[in-house]
Design an enzyme around this catalytic site. Structure first.
Site, PDB file in Angstrom:
ATOM      1  CE  LYS A   1      -2.148   4.932   0.814  1.00 48.18           C
ATOM      2  NZ  LYS A   1      -2.428   4.499   2.195  1.00 48.18           N
TER       3      LYS A   1
ATOM      4  CG  ASP B   1      -1.729   1.205   1.434  1.00 47.73           C
ATOM      5  OD1 ASP B   1      -2.768   1.332   0.772  1.00 47.73           O
ATOM      6  OD2 ASP B   1      -1.327   2.072   2.232  1.00 47.73           O
TER       7      ASP B   1
END
Ligand code: HSE
Length: 436
Positions: free
Chosen positions: A207, A203
């Site tokens: 980003k 994750d």
């Protein structure tokens, strides 16, 4: 403000924790939003997978539909809050091709297929907004895309995953193991039943790819982001860091690497557990909060802090995008395009230099310290401090070594030699240090 005659038709895809909050805000604040935008924002439908799902309980039944494609084709602005790659990508493509602007919170999709979708949006004169994809409620995409567009960003360091920050914070404050802190995060609803995407850094890597692309005007494929998660971080490592005045954080770090020895300037993006000094602003980010720290040539150091997830919090970022998209819809014109004009070289993690903390279990005998120091010297790595503690009866000594800035390649060679050194029982941990 004068209100345009025709409402702007909003289609919402997904009614999960963020989608249901976006719907609620659109319905409850309809009059206020109309004043801000200059047109009524009419939520024309909410595409869901299951009409009876519990989360849809408070939403007007008449708005729910299983037919996402028909809803998309009838909208001026499509808000995609389904997540994942498919069907989100096909729906966004359909929306852009149907002449709609698109708002999404989908970091995995933007990181993996952003360039293709931005190109399509640009060709069609449409807009693709994604403020909620990084840092939840925190305004960070717009500052990078717009506010800092005239500056030169040199480094971005972010705590961009709340689950891992919560776990590391619990380990530090209670002495819990990774497994126990993860179980607590799962009980509290921060971590998923399958926590892999969070704890292994996937994750955060998505980003990091988005932040690097915006900060350096260069497409950063997510596959090129170096990634290590936190599942190997031990309570001992956190305690050793604490004693030395550092916190362990999972950081997403994006930085320029200056031109050197005929190599042009490049960029590196990496996600890994990192030591930061306790007086660094990122060390004060506790629990599941997120923060992004930016170093820019003229602006200097900036920090953006807030809730990185949560239904209402993330909905705030989506609504901000919606107001921007709706105003552009009224005014016309192409709006902001993402620029990847710099096209800098993307370098491997071996291109960076940083400081390292290495902890070793060694035999407590004459000459051991000298032999360990020699390994560092042989690879040109300069040692800043060495601390020694007794490791317990008959188990030798624990050494905590902090280096000066060293290349990744040199450090890898040091660690390999230490592992083969007869005096070294075990290399307990190797962790990069930032923010000094
Ligand atoms: N799983 C993410 C986190 C949520 O823990 O921060 C938002 O991307």
């Amino acid at each position: 403000m004068e209100i345009a005659y025709r409402p702007i038709r909003i289609a919402l895809l997904g009614a999960g924790s963020v989608g249901s909050q976006v719907a609620r805000l659109l319905i409850e604040n309809r009059d206020e939003l109309a004043q801000r935008v200059g047109a009524d924002l009419e939520l024309v439908g909410i595409a869901v997978r299951n009409l009876d799902s519990a989360r849809n309980g408070n939403l007007p039944k008449a708005l729910l539909t299983l037919d996402a494609e028909a809803l998309i084709k009838a909208a001026d602005i499509v808000i995609e809050l389904i997540g994942g790659i498919e069907p989100a990508k096909s729906y966004i493509t359909l929306a852009l091709n149907s002449g709609a602007d698109v708002i999404t919170a989908n970091k995995a999709l933007i990181a993996a297929h952003g360039t293709e979708l931005f190109d399509l949006a640009e060709q069609l004169g449409a807009q693709l907004y994604f403020e909620a994809a990084v840092g939840g409620a925190i305004p960070i995409i717009r500052p990078l895309r717009e506010s800092l567009a005239g500056d030169k960003v040199n480094k971005v360091m972010g705590i961009v995953n709340g689950t891992t920050n919560f776990i590391l914070d619990r380990m530090a404050s209670t002495g819990a193991s990774f497994e126990d802190a993860l179980a607590e995060a799962q009980q509290l609803g921060y971590a998923e039943a399958d926590p892999t995407a969070d704890v292994e850094g996937y994750d955060a890597a998505s980003k990091a790819a988005i932040l690097a692309s915006l900060a350096f005007h260069t497409e950063m494929p997510v596959e090129n982001v170096y990634r290590e998660g936190i599942s190997q971080v031990t309570a001992l490592q956190i305690e050793t860091a604490r004693e030395a005045g550092y916190s362990v954080k999972l950081l997403a770090i994006c930085e320029r690497v200056p031109a050197i020895d005929g190599q042009p300037e490049g960029i590196v993006a990496r996600v890994h557990p990192t030591l930061i000094p306790d007086d660094h602003p990122l060390a004060a980010v506790r629990g599941a909060y997120n923060a992004v720290f930016i170093e820019a040539e003229s602006a200097g150091r900036l920090m953006f802090y807030g809730a990185g997830a949560g239904g209402p919090e993330t909905a705030s970022a989506v609504l901000g995008d919606l107001v921007g998209a709706a105003k552009r819809h009224l005014a016309g014109g192409p709006g902001i395009a993402d620029s990847v004009h710099a096209n800098l070289d993307i370098l491997p993690v071996q291109a960076i230099s940083t400081r390292f903390q290495i902890t070793l279990q060694v035999n407590d005998l004459p000459g051991v310290l000298a032999s360990v120091a020699t390994v560092f010297a042989q690879h040109g790595v300069s040692v800043e401090t060495v601390d020694q503690n007794a490791a317990g009866e008959n188990t030798g000594a624990l050494l905590t070594i902090m280096t000066h800035e060293a290349g990744e390649g040199e450090l890898e060679a040091v660690v390999e030699d230490l592992r083969g050194n007869a005096a070294v029982q075990k290399v307990n941990s190797v962790i990069r240090v930032e923010g000094i």
